[in-house]
Design a protein around this motif. Structure first.
Motif, short mmCIF file in Angstrom:
data_model
loop_
_atom_site.label_atom_id
_atom_site.label_comp_id
_atom_site.label_asym_id
_atom_site.label_seq_id
_atom_site.Cartn_x
_atom_site.Cartn_y
_atom_site.Cartn_z
N HIS A 165 0.86 -1.18 0.00
CA HIS A 165 0.00 0.00 0.00
C HIS A 165 0.89 1.22 0.00
O HIS A 165 1.92 1.25 0.66
CB HIS A 165 -0.92 0.00 1.23
CG HIS A 165 -2.11 0.89 1.08
ND1 HIS A 165 -2.01 2.26 1.04
CD2 HIS A 165 -3.43 0.60 0.93
CE1 HIS A 165 -3.22 2.79 0.90
NE2 HIS A 165 -4.09 1.80 0.83
N TRP A 166 0.51 2.25 -0.74
CA TRP A 166 1.34 3.46 -0.82
C TRP A 166 1.35 4.24 0.49
O TRP A 166 2.21 5.08 0.70
CB TRP A 166 0.86 4.35 -1.96
CG TRP A 166 1.16 3.79 -3.30
CD1 TRP A 166 0.26 3.33 -4.23
CD2 TRP A 166 2.45 3.59 -3.89
NE1 TRP A 166 0.91 2.86 -5.34
CE2 TRP A 166 2.26 3.01 -5.16
CE3 TRP A 166 3.75 3.84 -3.45
CZ2 TRP A 166 3.32 2.68 -6.01
CZ3 TRP A 166 4.81 3.51 -4.29
CH2 TRP A 166 4.59 2.95 -5.55
N LYS A 167 0.38 3.97 1.37
CA LYS A 167 0.30 4.73 2.61
C LYS A 167 1.14 4.13 3.73
O LYS A 167 1.12 4.63 4.85
CB LYS A 167 -1.16 4.85 3.05
CG LYS A 167 -2.02 5.68 2.10
CD LYS A 167 -3.44 5.81 2.61
CE LYS A 167 -4.29 6.64 1.66
NZ LYS A 167 -5.70 6.78 2.12
N CYS A 168 1.84 3.06 3.44
CA CYS A 168 2.69 2.47 4.46
C CYS A 168 4.05 2.17 3.87
O CYS A 168 4.22 2.09 2.66
CB CYS A 168 2.07 1.21 5.05
SG CYS A 168 1.91 -0.14 3.88
N ALA A 169 5.02 2.03 4.73
CA ALA A 169 6.38 1.76 4.27
C ALA A 169 7.12 0.97 5.34
O ALA A 169 6.77 1.01 6.52
CB ALA A 169 7.11 3.07 3.99
N LYS A 170 8.16 0.26 4.91
CA LYS A 170 8.98 -0.50 5.83
C LYS A 170 10.45 -0.30 5.49
O LYS A 170 10.79 0.11 4.37
CB LYS A 170 8.64 -2.00 5.74
CG LYS A 170 7.29 -2.38 6.33
CD LYS A 170 7.10 -3.88 6.27
CE LYS A 170 5.80 -4.30 6.95
NZ LYS A 170 5.87 -4.12 8.41
N LYS A 171 11.29 -0.57 6.47
CA LYS A 171 12.72 -0.58 6.20
C LYS A 171 13.05 -1.85 5.41
O LYS A 171 12.35 -2.86 5.51
CB LYS A 171 13.50 -0.55 7.51
CG LYS A 171 13.33 0.74 8.30
CD LYS A 171 14.15 0.72 9.58
CE LYS A 171 13.97 2.02 10.36
NZ LYS A 171 14.74 2.01 11.63
N ALA A 172 14.11 -1.77 4.63
CA ALA A 172 14.47 -2.89 3.76
C ALA A 172 14.65 -4.19 4.55
O ALA A 172 14.24 -5.27 4.10
CB ALA A 172 15.74 -2.56 2.98
N ASN A 173 15.24 -4.09 5.75
CA ASN A 173 15.49 -5.31 6.54
C ASN A 173 14.22 -5.84 7.22
O ASN A 173 14.24 -6.90 7.85
CB ASN A 173 16.58 -5.07 7.58
CG ASN A 173 16.22 -3.96 8.57
OD1 ASN A 173 15.11 -3.45 8.57
ND2 ASN A 173 17.17 -3.60 9.41
N GLU A 174 13.12 -5.12 7.09
CA GLU A 174 11.85 -5.58 7.68
C GLU A 174 11.00 -6.35 6.68
O GLU A 174 9.99 -6.94 7.05
CB GLU A 174 11.04 -4.38 8.19
CG GLU A 174 11.68 -3.63 9.34
CD GLU A 174 10.90 -2.40 9.74
OE1 GLU A 174 10.98 -2.02 10.92
OE2 GLU A 174 10.18 -1.83 8.88
N ILE A 175 11.40 -6.33 5.42
CA ILE A 175 10.59 -6.95 4.38
C ILE A 175 10.92 -8.43 4.29
O ILE A 175 12.07 -8.81 4.12
CB ILE A 175 10.82 -6.26 3.02
CG1 ILE A 175 10.40 -4.79 3.12
CG2 ILE A 175 10.02 -6.97 1.92
CD1 ILE A 175 10.74 -3.99 1.90
N LYS A 176 9.90 -9.24 4.40
CA LYS A 176 10.07 -10.69 4.35
C LYS A 176 10.51 -11.12 2.95
O LYS A 176 9.93 -10.71 1.95
CB LYS A 176 8.76 -11.38 4.73
CG LYS A 176 8.85 -12.90 4.74
CD LYS A 176 7.49 -13.51 5.08
CE LYS A 176 7.55 -15.02 5.03
NZ LYS A 176 6.21 -15.63 5.31
#
Length: 230
Positions: A165-176
């Protein structure tokens, strides 16, 4: 005709990666528009089906056009495109998952109608590796003042698999990471063969883009692309 001073921004991803990503997106989401087309396929079987059909479509169109030429000046609909070229473009335009990765077909239409100074081509490689550089290019292209961006926000990954979703974001190391146990992503021989077939399929189209980059019509392509599609 309506807006000759329009500025076009095109953001491109490695064509095979884009096709795989689109396939997985549609396969995993039952409510997505192309889910029914891919739900009973692996990536390998889908690639075989789609490439066979696009090859046949392009062959039918070839009777009405000159063969693909690396030296051809870009033409577009209403700007020198023949019936055969239009027919060939439809072969790709109607194949959302794989056909839309034939970037030269669509980019050529823009280049035929707008001068290079009005077309900015960016690549997801740069957006991932140096987002501020890509943003500065965009600001300069649009004539917008440079903004002082939050470094923490610049390092975030938007619209990722883990946060679609464009309204949320994660750090690269948080992405499964993709689970290689899933049949559609397992690096088996059929999967690798599908990747190889797509690489070969896109090669002549990518080489047209390399020529446009060398001529200064578009920004230089990522070095990895030249290696993969040489």
């Amino acid at each position: 005709m309506l807006n000759p001073k329009m500025k076009i921004i095109v953001v491109l991803r490695d064509p095979v990666q884009r096709a795989l990503s689109r396939f997985l997106e549609q396969k995993r989401n039952e409510r997505f528009p192309l889910h029914k087309e891919v739900k009973n396929h692996t990536f390998a079987t889908f690639v075989d089906q789609e490439v066979d059909e696009m090859d046949a479509c392009v062959e039918r169109a070839s009777a009405f056009k000159n063969q693909l030429s690396n030296s051809a000046v870009p033409v577009g609909w209403g700007g020198g495109m023949s019936l055969g070229q239009w027919m060939e473009a439809q072969c790709f335009a109607r194949r959302n998952i794989i056909g839309w990765s034939a970037y030269d077909v669509f980019l050529e239409n823009y280049l035929a109608h707008f001068p290079p100074g009005q077309v900015l081509v960016l690549y997801t490689n740069e957006l991932a590796e140096n987002p501020l550089s890509a943003i500065r290019k965009t600001e300069s292209f649009l004539g917008a003042p440079e903004f002082n961006y939050d470094p923490n926000r610049l390092s975030m990954v938007f619209n990722s698999r883990a946060c679609y979703h464009w309204k949320c974001a994660k750090k690269a190391n948080e992405i499964k990471a993709v689970d290689d146990s899933e049949p559609v992503t397992n690096r088996t021989a059929p999967f690798l063969q599908a990747v190889s077939r797509l690489t070969t399929f896109f090669k002549p189209r990518m080489q047209r883009m390399f020529k446009w980059a060398d001529e200064g019509r578009i920004a230089d392509v990522p070095p990895a692309w030249r290696s993969t599609y040489a």
